[in-house]
Enzyme design. Sequence first.
Site, PDB file in Angstrom:
ATOM      1  N   ASN A 195      14.169 -17.332 -12.831  1.00  0.00           N
ATOM      2  CA  ASN A 195      15.265 -16.571 -11.711  1.00  0.00           C
ATOM      3  C   ASN A 195      16.652 -16.022 -13.206  1.00  0.00           C
ATOM      4  O   ASN A 195      16.702 -16.984 -13.636  1.00  0.00           O
ATOM      5  CB  ASN A 195      15.451 -17.399 -10.601  1.00  0.00           C
ATOM      6  N   LEU A 196      17.174 -15.089 -12.746  1.00  0.00           N
ATOM      7  CA  LEU A 196      18.368 -14.882 -13.234  1.00  0.00           C
ATOM      8  C   LEU A 196      19.444 -15.943 -14.084  1.00  0.00           C
ATOM      9  O   LEU A 196      19.523 -16.533 -15.598  1.00  0.00           O
ATOM     10  CB  LEU A 196      18.906 -13.757 -12.885  1.00  0.00           C
ATOM     11  N   GLU A 198      18.814 -19.227 -14.131  1.00  0.00           N
ATOM     12  CA  GLU A 198      17.425 -19.718 -15.614  1.00  0.00           C
ATOM     13  C   GLU A 198      17.455 -19.166 -16.732  1.00  0.00           C
ATOM     14  O   GLU A 198      17.337 -19.978 -18.094  1.00  0.00           O
ATOM     15  CB  GLU A 198      16.214 -20.261 -15.019  1.00  0.00           C
ATOM     16  N   ASP A 264       8.048 -19.341  -5.457  1.00  0.00           N
ATOM     17  CA  ASP A 264       6.728 -19.551  -5.523  1.00  0.00           C
ATOM     18  C   ASP A 264       5.840 -18.630  -4.682  1.00  0.00           C
ATOM     19  O   ASP A 264       4.753 -18.388  -5.184  1.00  0.00           O
ATOM     20  CB  ASP A 264       6.395 -20.190  -4.098  1.00  0.00           C
TER      21      ASP A 264
END
Length: 476
Positions: A195-196, A198, A264
């Site tokens: 994600n952004l 991370e 997920d």
Amino acid sequence: MKLLMPQFARAQVLVVGDVMLDRYWHGSTGRISPEAPVPVVKVSKTEDRPGGAGNVALNIGALGAGVTLAGIVGNDEAGDSLASRLLAASVYCDFLKSEAHPTITKLRVISRQQQLLRMDFEESFYEEHAAALMQRAAELVSYMGAVILSDYAKGALEDPQPIIRKAREHGVPVFIDPKGTDFSKYRGATLLTPNLHEFQAVVGACHTEAELVQKGDQLLRELALEALLITRGSQGMTLLRPGVQELHLPARAKEVYDVTGAGDTVISGLASCVAAGDSLPNAVALANLAAGIVVGKLGTATVSGPELRRAIIRAEGSERGTMSEDQVKIMVEDARAAGEKIVFTNGCFDIIHAGHVGYLEQAREQGDRLIVAVNDDESVARLKGPGRPINTVERRMAVLAGMEAVDWVLSFSEDTPERLLHLLKPDLLVKGGDYATEEVVGWEIVESYGGEVAALSLLDNCSTTAIVEKIKRDER
């Protein structure tokens, strides 16, 4: 980009990673505890769901793809509960059991559809457990169309390189949902889905789109990746590939209810699509669509094949209107899977009048979906005689498709709709007029499989034939 539904039934996906049990306690709250300023929850229902890599596997199974899950659990009640629920969802479990550590469990207390508290029960597994898991998973790679490494930083994927190398040897794509700030351990994977937050934790803050793309391209080269998919919440997703123009997809969610498990859903959709032979851009678009569905649900949730297909149809602007027989059959199957009642009626509908409008509104009220089957021009001429139809079948269908009460319109060439009734098997066959059940054409077909037949009232003194005759008289 035109979205297409992959053939998930031919896909086989291996999921390896941190499996855990998501446990939910539901109850009502009506008072504050006298012991501390916290609400008292009277627990009325408990629920266990597979979480972590288990939820990824559930998402794959829900789409209709084959899935094997490899992970580490404790030799305990939580591990047994996890395995039984996965098996019930057609997920094949290949678990290593630890005698020294419990199954990772996350307990959430929920009241009035709001999460009040989460408690985590977990200990990191030993390195030898992780090494044994990698060895076992590597033995399964050659049978798969895709591999997902689902890393929740619990120890199962401490060193994923053995399985990445094994997958590359067999030409099997590896998709990884990364955790932490050390992405170097994922070197050589096919695609990462950070994600952004991370992503920026690894490459630094990105203040512009150009900077995000530039840093993403650099990460692709450093880690020898084939692709990088950055999930950006309300800003959608960005797919980066070496030497290819970046692909930005807007967020699909209309209302965000709970983002639990959305990552997920993204990675499971990606891998399932690719394992089914789909292209990466289409796979990303479908994963984005699936994520938009799942964030509208509470807790870790999945998206089924029929749900995704309906979302594709909506996205393509073809959820309602004129359709072919094959298209209507698909729509009926999806509607029935969603528990919707299908109503069917048929006729010439040569000149749409007030009687038709009232009748079709009544028909729609009998169920959730209304199919209108229209006689084509040749069959109308046989039934009504010379000079009919007044309007071509395309025009008649276009008018019907524009009516709010009507979901799907299709034409048929026979004098009766019996073949369509065998094909579509509607729950209710309706006809306008003062008919007994046995007088409605096709009644015996519908009742043979447990359907119903009904006659609905028509507006008095209102018929196409009467209108045509009046026009002829006025022309004389």
